[in-house]
Structure formats: structure tokens, C-alpha cells
Write an enzyme that holds these catalytic residues in place. Structure first.
Site, PDB file in Angstrom:
ATOM      1  N   ASP A   1       0.779  -1.247   0.000  1.00  0.00           N
ATOM      2  CA  ASP A   1       0.000   0.000   0.000  1.00  0.00           C
ATOM      3  C   ASP A   1       0.810   1.297   0.000  1.00  0.00           C
ATOM      4  OD1 ASP A   1      -1.953  -1.905   0.235  1.00  0.00           O
ATOM      5  OD2 ASP A   1      -2.813  -1.155   2.087  1.00  0.00           O
TER       6      ASP A   1
ATOM      7  N   ASP B   1      -4.944  -0.631  -1.580  1.00  0.00           N
ATOM      8  CA  ASP B   1      -6.360  -0.462  -1.291  1.00  0.00           C
ATOM      9  C   ASP B   1      -7.028   0.004  -2.582  1.00  0.00           C
ATOM     10  OD1 ASP B   1      -6.257  -1.193   1.347  1.00  0.00           O
ATOM     11  OD2 ASP B   1      -6.718   0.791   2.163  1.00  0.00           O
TER      12      ASP B   1
ATOM     13  N   HIS C   1     -10.810   0.860  -3.038  1.00  0.00           N
ATOM     14  CA  HIS C   1     -12.144   0.884  -2.456  1.00  0.00           C
ATOM     15  C   HIS C   1     -13.197   1.486  -3.388  1.00  0.00           C
ATOM     16  CE1 HIS C   1     -10.504  -0.316   1.319  1.00  0.00           C
ATOM     17  NE2 HIS C   1      -9.876   0.825   1.561  1.00  0.00           N
TER      18      HIS C   1
ATOM     19  N   HIS D   1     -17.354   2.973   0.566  1.00  0.00           N
ATOM     20  CA  HIS D   1     -16.839   1.915   1.434  1.00  0.00           C
ATOM     21  C   HIS D   1     -17.257   2.137   2.882  1.00  0.00           C
ATOM     22  CE1 HIS D   1     -13.746  -0.617   3.471  1.00  0.00           C
ATOM     23  NE2 HIS D   1     -14.083  -1.420   2.481  1.00  0.00           N
TER      24      HIS D   1
ATOM     25  N   SER E   1     -15.852   1.808   5.644  1.00  0.00           N
ATOM     26  CA  SER E   1     -14.905   2.416   6.590  1.00  0.00           C
ATOM     27  C   SER E   1     -14.822   3.933   6.465  1.00  0.00           C
ATOM     28  CB  SER E   1     -13.499   1.827   6.386  1.00  0.00           C
ATOM     29  OG  SER E   1     -12.922   2.290   5.174  1.00  0.00           O
TER      30      SER E   1
ATOM     31  N   HIS F   1     -10.470   7.360   1.090  1.00  0.00           N
ATOM     32  CA  HIS F   1      -9.105   7.146   0.596  1.00  0.00           C
ATOM     33  C   HIS F   1      -9.065   6.000  -0.403  1.00  0.00           C
ATOM     34  CE1 HIS F   1      -9.474   4.248   3.932  1.00  0.00           C
ATOM     35  NE2 HIS F   1      -8.626   3.491   3.243  1.00  0.00           N
TER      36      HIS F   1
ATOM     37  N   LYS G   1      -7.152  -4.738  -3.136  1.00  0.00           N
ATOM     38  CA  LYS G   1      -7.931  -5.270  -2.022  1.00  0.00           C
ATOM     39  C   LYS G   1      -8.932  -4.244  -1.491  1.00  0.00           C
ATOM     40  CE  LYS G   1      -4.170  -4.087   1.172  1.00  0.00           C
ATOM     41  NZ  LYS G   1      -4.772  -3.134   2.104  1.00  0.00           N
TER      42      LYS G   1
ATOM     43  N   GLU H   1     -14.222  -4.477   5.847  1.00  0.00           N
ATOM     44  CA  GLU H   1     -12.872  -3.912   5.889  1.00  0.00           C
ATOM     45  C   GLU H   1     -11.864  -4.998   5.536  1.00  0.00           C
ATOM     46  OE1 GLU H   1     -10.733  -1.709   5.380  1.00  0.00           O
ATOM     47  OE2 GLU H   1     -11.065  -0.376   7.108  1.00  0.00           O
TER      48      GLU H   1
ATOM     49  N   ALA I   1       0.462   0.638   6.197  1.00  0.00           N
ATOM     50  CA  ALA I   1       0.963   1.205   7.436  1.00  0.00           C
ATOM     51  C   ALA I   1       1.304   0.052   8.375  1.00  0.00           C
ATOM     52  CB  ALA I   1      -0.077   2.108   8.085  1.00  0.00           C
TER      53      ALA I   1
ATOM     54  N   CYS J   1      -2.204  -2.365   7.818  1.00  0.00           N
ATOM     55  CA  CYS J   1      -2.149  -3.285   6.685  1.00  0.00           C
ATOM     56  C   CYS J   1      -0.892  -4.146   6.670  1.00  0.00           C
ATOM     57  CB  CYS J   1      -2.299  -2.512   5.378  1.00  0.00           C
ATOM     58  SG  CYS J   1      -3.925  -1.724   5.229  1.00  0.00           S
TER      59      CYS J   1
END
Length: 239
Positions: free
Chosen positions: A18, A58, A60, A64, A66, A103, A128, A135, A174, A178
Site C-alpha cells: 500500500d 487499497d 475501495h 466503502h 470504513s 481514501h 484489495k 474492511e 501502514a 495493513c
């Protein structure tokens, strides 16, 4: 016993987690301090003879679960609020997840891997978090451990096993989310796992964030080491 799993065998893969525009300063909506700074070290690792080199990102949908914008105020504040989501495979189970800013929406610049990374040396990219209702920090499975083609484009565990991978080296962003979850899932899948600490950036680099993540990984049998350590030297010696 398969040759790839024979005692003493060593077929390593590198997973770059990521390193995307939205996770990096100066404009990322969920920028992690120093996110771009690890790019040179990642490129150095990409020049080594890993059997497989994987990037994740990511990816998304706009709505999403989250994202703060997907929920009503006042309990939708990024970094402060949380939401409890059901397990899509077992509705009797649920889990609380943090609320984030919007994001890494698919099709936007924020979802792009930063141009400082030498993508020509990447063999495949795992996209992903595509299922809006769940999530997914790890590139292997969602937060409930489910694998689904609705959530990701590649079954990474099967791909690594088909390639005879024995060891997984992990870097990226991070560390406390992740990277940690990817490392834990890689270990659950039976791989030996090394996390290269100086090639990691975390949302919370302190003891409650990255410090706690390291302890959790160590307890799972994951090695926290450095890019100059003997494990990486072993990769270099494959050439």
C-alpha cells in the site's frame, strides 16, 4: 513433501504493501508521515532476486463502509469514531473497525502506487478492499479471515504457494494496520515471515501503534528485522 517445503529450502517473495498516493504526503487524504521516504529502500529490495515481487493497494468503492462519509453524524469522525460491521459469511459475528477519511477510491489518483516505486520490477498487484461492506487490511483476507473475489482480485496465498514460496518479506504502509495484518495472515498461511522495520511507516509510530503491532507479530512467530540483516543477505546470495 513438496520440494519447495523441504527443510532448509528458501524461495522468498517480497510484498510491498500500500505505498499509495493517499497514504503519502503531501496530498494524501490519509497521509502517513514519511510515507514517500521509504521508496528508495523499496527499490533497492526490488532489485534483489526475490522469486516473486508483489505490490498491494487499497482499491475501495466510493461508499466503502470504513469511510466517514458512509455514515451519519455525529459518529462518523475519521480517527475518532468506529463502526461495528457484520461478518458477511456469518452474521452472528461482528467486529468494530475505525472510521477513516475517504481514501484509495478505485479510479482516482489517490489509489495509485506512488511513481517513486519502480513498478517495472513488480510481478503482480493485489487490489484489495473492493467489497463495500467489509474492511480488508490484509492482502490475504478480510478482517474476519474470509477470502472473496468480491473483495480482492487475486488469491495471494494460493498464488504464493503455486510459486513454491517459502518465505515472505514485507515492507510498506501502514505498519500498525495493513502491514501487520498482512504479516499475520502470511504466517497463518504457513509462510516464514520477515518484516523489515526501517522500510515501514505507521499511522501511529509510537508504542500504542507500531510498538504494539511488533509485539503481536513477534508472538505469532514473525521476525522483525532490518534490510541489512542476515535474512536479506540470504536473498542477495541467491543471485
Amino acid at each position: 513433501m513438496e520440494a519447495s517445503k523441504a527443510k532448509g529450502s528458501f524461495t522468498p517473495a517480497l510484498i510491498v504493501v500500500d505505498v499509495q498516493e493517499d497514504f503519502c504526503p503531501p496530498e494524501g487524504s490519509l497521509a502517513v508521515a514519511g510515507g514517500r521516504d521509504i521508496a528508495p529502500a523499496i527499490n533497492t529490495l526490488l532489485s534483489l532476486p526475490f522469486a516473486l515481487k508483489v505490490a498491494t493497494r487499497d482499491f475501495h468503492p466510493q461508499d466503502h463502509i470504513s469511510f466517514g462519509e458512509s455514515h451519519n453524524p455525529p459518529n462518523n469522525k475519521p480517527f475518532e469514531s468506529s463502526v461495528r460491521i457484520p461478518n458477511p459469511s456469518n452474521i452472528s459475528q461482528s467486529r468494530e473497525i475505525p472510521i477513516w477519511p475517504v481514501h484509495c477510491v478505485s479510479g482516482t489518483k489517490g489509489a495509485d502506487i506512488i511513481p517513486e516505486i519502480d513498478m517495472a520490477k513488480i510481478d503482480m498487484t493485489v487490489e484489495k478492499g473492493q467489497d463495500r461492506m467489509v474492511e480488508m487490511f490484509s492482502c490475504f483476507a478480510d478482517v474476519f479471515g474470509n477470502k472473496s473475489p468480491e473483495a480482492t482480485n487475486i488469491d495471494l496465498a494460493d498464488t504464493l504457494k503455486d510459486a513454491g514460496i517459502t518465505h515472505v518479506f514485507i515492507v510498506g504502509i501502514a505498519g500498525d494496520f495493513c502491514v501487520k495484518c498482512t504479516a499475520l495472515d502470511a504466517r497463518k498461511e504457513g509462510f516464514q515471515v520477515c518484516v523489515l522495520e526501517e522500510v515501514i511507516k505507521s499511522v501511529d509510530p509510537g508504542e500504542k501503534g507500531w510498538g504494539a503491532a511488533k509485539e503481536e507479530m513477534k508472538k505469532a512467530g514473525i521476525k522483525i528485522t532490518g534490510a541489512g540483516g542476515p535474512e536479506v543477505e540470504r536473498v542477495k546470495n541467491l543471485s
